[in-house]
Design a protein around this motif. Structure first.
Motif, PDB file in Angstrom:
ATOM      1  N   SER A 158      43.815  47.784  39.415  1.00  0.00           N
ATOM      2  CA  SER A 158      43.437  49.121  38.956  1.00  0.00           C
ATOM      3  C   SER A 158      44.196  50.223  39.688  1.00  0.00           C
ATOM      4  CB  SER A 158      41.930  49.326  39.130  1.00  0.00           C
ATOM      5  OG  SER A 158      41.238  48.426  38.286  1.00  0.00           O
ATOM      6  N   GLU A 160      47.571  50.968  42.910  1.00  0.00           N
ATOM      7  CA  GLU A 160      48.693  50.366  43.646  1.00  0.00           C
ATOM      8  C   GLU A 160      48.367  50.128  45.107  1.00  0.00           C
ATOM      9  OE1 GLU A 160      48.398  53.465  42.818  1.00  0.00           O
ATOM     10  OE2 GLU A 160      49.477  54.822  44.165  1.00  0.00           O
ATOM     11  N   ASN A 163      43.308  46.882  48.073  1.00  0.00           N
ATOM     12  CA  ASN A 163      41.888  47.120  48.294  1.00  0.00           C
ATOM     13  C   ASN A 163      41.184  45.770  48.426  1.00  0.00           C
ATOM     14  OD1 ASN A 163      39.181  47.652  48.159  1.00  0.00           O
ATOM     15  ND2 ASN A 163      39.265  48.882  46.298  1.00  0.00           N
ATOM     16  N   LYS A 165      38.255  44.981  48.577  1.00  0.00           N
ATOM     17  CA  LYS A 165      37.032  44.836  47.766  1.00  0.00           C
ATOM     18  C   LYS A 165      37.334  44.566  46.292  1.00  0.00           C
ATOM     19  CE  LYS A 165      34.203  47.987  50.532  1.00  0.00           C
ATOM     20  NZ  LYS A 165      33.833  49.406  50.591  1.00  0.00           N
ATOM     21  N   MET A 166      38.616  44.706  45.911  1.00  0.00           N
ATOM     22  CA  MET A 166      39.004  44.559  44.497  1.00  0.00           C
ATOM     23  C   MET A 166      39.658  43.185  44.296  1.00  0.00           C
ATOM     24  SD  MET A 166      39.512  46.676  41.661  1.00  0.00           S
ATOM     25  CE  MET A 166      39.867  48.333  42.251  1.00  0.00           C
ATOM     26  N   SER A 168      41.255  41.726  41.927  1.00  0.00           N
ATOM     27  CA  SER A 168      42.593  41.718  41.329  1.00  0.00           C
ATOM     28  C   SER A 168      43.655  42.148  42.339  1.00  0.00           C
ATOM     29  CB  SER A 168      42.632  42.644  40.110  1.00  0.00           C
ATOM     30  OG  SER A 168      42.214  43.950  40.469  1.00  0.00           O
ATOM     31  N   SER A 192      49.351  49.459  39.331  1.00  0.00           N
ATOM     32  CA  SER A 192      48.559  49.885  38.172  1.00  0.00           C
ATOM     33  C   SER A 192      49.443  49.922  36.927  1.00  0.00           C
ATOM     34  CB  SER A 192      47.954  51.263  38.434  1.00  0.00           C
ATOM     35  OG  SER A 192      48.970  52.192  38.762  1.00  0.00           O
ATOM     36  N   PRO A 221      45.088  40.299  35.708  1.00  0.00           N
ATOM     37  CA  PRO A 221      44.235  39.505  36.596  1.00  0.00           C
ATOM     38  C   PRO A 221      43.225  38.616  35.885  1.00  0.00           C
ATOM     39  CG  PRO A 221      43.554  41.802  36.622  1.00  0.00           C
ATOM     40  CD  PRO A 221      44.811  41.745  35.823  1.00  0.00           C
ATOM     41  N   ASN A 222      42.955  38.906  34.603  1.00  0.00           N
ATOM     42  CA  ASN A 222      42.008  38.061  33.865  1.00  0.00           C
ATOM     43  C   ASN A 222      42.246  38.220  32.365  1.00  0.00           C
ATOM     44  OD1 ASN A 222      40.409  40.412  32.913  1.00  0.00           O
ATOM     45  ND2 ASN A 222      39.880  40.565  35.087  1.00  0.00           N
ATOM     46  N   ILE A 223      41.682  37.298  31.585  1.00  0.00           N
ATOM     47  CA  ILE A 223      41.964  37.243  30.148  1.00  0.00           C
ATOM     48  C   ILE A 223      41.509  38.512  29.424  1.00  0.00           C
ATOM     49  CG2 ILE A 223      39.800  36.102  29.493  1.00  0.00           C
ATOM     50  CD1 ILE A 223      41.421  34.365  27.549  1.00  0.00           C
ATOM     51  N   ASP A 224      40.375  39.098  29.869  1.00  0.00           N
ATOM     52  CA  ASP A 224      39.864  40.278  29.163  1.00  0.00           C
ATOM     53  C   ASP A 224      40.824  41.453  29.287  1.00  0.00           C
ATOM     54  OD1 ASP A 224      37.364  39.123  28.279  1.00  0.00           O
ATOM     55  OD2 ASP A 224      36.767  39.164  30.373  1.00  0.00           O
ATOM     56  N   THR A 225      41.404  41.610  30.475  1.00  0.00           N
ATOM     57  CA  THR A 225      42.358  42.691  30.696  1.00  0.00           C
ATOM     58  C   THR A 225      43.578  42.525  29.779  1.00  0.00           C
ATOM     59  OG1 THR A 225      41.629  42.888  32.990  1.00  0.00           O
ATOM     60  CG2 THR A 225      43.755  43.839  32.459  1.00  0.00           C
TER      61      THR A 225
ATOM     62  N   SER B 158      36.812  38.782  25.109  1.00  0.00           N
ATOM     63  CA  SER B 158      38.091  38.489  24.456  1.00  0.00           C
ATOM     64  C   SER B 158      37.926  38.074  23.001  1.00  0.00           C
ATOM     65  CB  SER B 158      38.831  37.396  25.227  1.00  0.00           C
ATOM     66  OG  SER B 158      39.148  37.851  26.522  1.00  0.00           O
ATOM     67  N   ASP B 224      39.280  46.334  35.843  1.00  0.00           N
ATOM     68  CA  ASP B 224      40.686  46.191  35.451  1.00  0.00           C
ATOM     69  C   ASP B 224      40.857  46.318  33.943  1.00  0.00           C
ATOM     70  OD1 ASP B 224      41.733  45.666  38.099  1.00  0.00           O
ATOM     71  OD2 ASP B 224      40.735  43.732  37.965  1.00  0.00           O
ATOM     72  N   THR B 225      39.914  45.757  33.191  1.00  0.00           N
ATOM     73  CA  THR B 225      39.966  45.843  31.730  1.00  0.00           C
ATOM     74  C   THR B 225      39.855  47.300  31.290  1.00  0.00           C
ATOM     75  OG1 THR B 225      38.982  43.646  31.549  1.00  0.00           O
ATOM     76  CG2 THR B 225      38.862  45.041  29.601  1.00  0.00           C
ATOM     77  N   ASN B 227      40.449  49.983  33.129  1.00  0.00           N
ATOM     78  CA  ASN B 227      41.534  50.771  33.692  1.00  0.00           C
ATOM     79  C   ASN B 227      42.813  50.658  32.873  1.00  0.00           C
ATOM     80  OD1 ASN B 227      43.725  51.347  35.956  1.00  0.00           O
ATOM     81  ND2 ASN B 227      41.791  52.261  36.585  1.00  0.00           N
TER      82      ASN B 227
END
Lengths: 279, 279
Positions: A158, A160, A163, A165-166, A168, A192, A221-225, B158, B224-225, B227
């Protein structure tokens, strides 16, 4: 001569797609269709094999490319999981890499018609560090085949800034570290989306880094993104989109029900550029 | 008279934004700026307070709205986490809901200039079921304030099929179940982005459901999704985008360094529509 094998292809959408392909490539391409429905080919475009059900459609189509009779496998209107289940069966020996992953080719009119690859918005749900390294390995092969000698690969988060805690951000940092001495591609993250793809955003943010709006590859980082990004580009940004599964010995075109014939054609072009022989 | 309090506002970008707002709203709005830099207001646009550092900027700005002297809080060019840390301090008693969440308003020219809300692409990293229920509670309040009586809220995954292996699908199913008897909004998922926002995709896929390309709200499964979606719409789909944080007693505008003055202005419009008094 290159043979395209279509699993579940006796549908009007596929006729339209084959028409487009025949107009462009002429006799360089042959099509072989497996289906449980009747053959609806009006112009003897393709060689047709009738099957009892979707499972047989998948088995026969995969067997056809496994024995070397076909060079590209394409999903028609059967369900993805039925085709993929057949594809990974040991008896066909079609897996080349350890992981199958989805790669989309996206051409954005807003970005001076620049093309980039997007992975993975369709296969791997929540990649671990190891999985994402394999996703990058797969896309490196594809980018090189497209003639990009040292692709700039952006690992998306999300922001550059790193982080902890994030998730991704952590994933991107670990994967970038793995590839830091790699010379076949520049793998960088977290980054980002705006800084990866938009030189204007880079300028507005006064950002400096190895990728500044000029990424050749977007790794999500994941399929939904990846999935929403692919759909937003295709539906609302006027992008040309095509896609394929890589990691098998033959490129596999995995079309969606909502893809246009034109989009299926872009997928075919992407797949053909993965072959060693020129089409 | 409505007072907009800007934390870290003595910058050319903010002057440009205040210019836009003054031209549109005239004397209905007053601006109060806290900054550690010198006052660069060329036309006595705003009331200026000089602070020693960013922490004091945040404390003073938050205190100004907490005491009722300001109605909208806006982040200028200080870091988000410094402002948010001040915002949630107990002494200011500014939290209204249990959760703070980010909501963007997006107007897409491609979708007949239809507007929809997107949440949460900026605050909550990986919502649990409980967190996502609170995100939906927050966006229901905002949608109602915008005059949408029974908003159609799409919980994005998805695909539209429930898939127990897909975390976003499981999350969507659980949250939809929680809201199933709710009459203040229609909360539905899992749903894919194309089926949530594109009537054309709905048609091509022959999809039928309570939301068919006409969602008022898009709820994403992770930051992330949201963003990438926000950035893709803003940068490549020509969308008008604004955003705010909700859940506090005052709307909080959280602008990004890469937002244009115009986009900051849309955020202000969204925030003003949350107030009980007409502006």
């Amino acid at each position: 001569m290159t043979v395209i094998v279509i699993a579940g292809g006796s549908q009007p959408e596929i006729v339209e797609f084959v028409n487009l392909a025949k107009n462009f490539y002429g006799e360089q391409l042959q099509f072989v269709v497996f289906d449980k429905a009747d053959n609806i080919d009006p112009n003897h475009f393709w060689t047709y094999y009738h099957c009892a059900n979707d499972q047989e459609v998948a088995q026969q189509a995969v067997n056809y490319v496994a024995t070397g009779s076909g060079q590209v496998l394409m999903k028609g209107l059967i369900q993805s999981h039925i085709l993929l289940k057949a594809l990974v069966q040991d008896k066909f020996d079609l897996k080349k890499q350890t992981l199958l992953s989805h790669i989309a080719l996206i051409k954005l009119p807003q970005a001076a018609n620049r093309s980039f690859l997007l992975t993975d918005g369709a296969m791997n749900i929540a990649p671990t560090t190891t999985t994402m390294i394999e996703i990058v390995d797969n896309v490196l092969v594809v980018a090189h085949k497209l003639g990009i000698v040292q692709p700039k690969i952006a690992l998306i988060s999300s922001a550059e800034n790193f982080n902890p805690k994030m998730p991704s951000s952590v994933l991107a940092k670990e994967v970038a570290k793995h590839f830091q001495d790699q010379t076949t591609g520049l793998v960088f993250g977290p980054l980002s989306l705006d800084l990866a793809l938009s030189p204007q955003a880079v300028q507005r943010k006064h950002y400096h880094g190895p990728i500044m709006g000029d990424a050749d590859v977007i790794v999500v980082p994941n399929i939904d993104t990846g999935n929403v990004l692919y759909k937003a580009f295709a539906l609302f940004a006027g992008a040309q989109v095509g896609g394929m599964i890589t990691g098998a010995k033959v490129p596999v075109i995995l079309t969606s029900r909502s893809d246009t014939a034109q989009s299926k054609f872009y997928s075919l072009q992407l797949a053909l550029r993965q072959l060693d022989t020129e089409v």
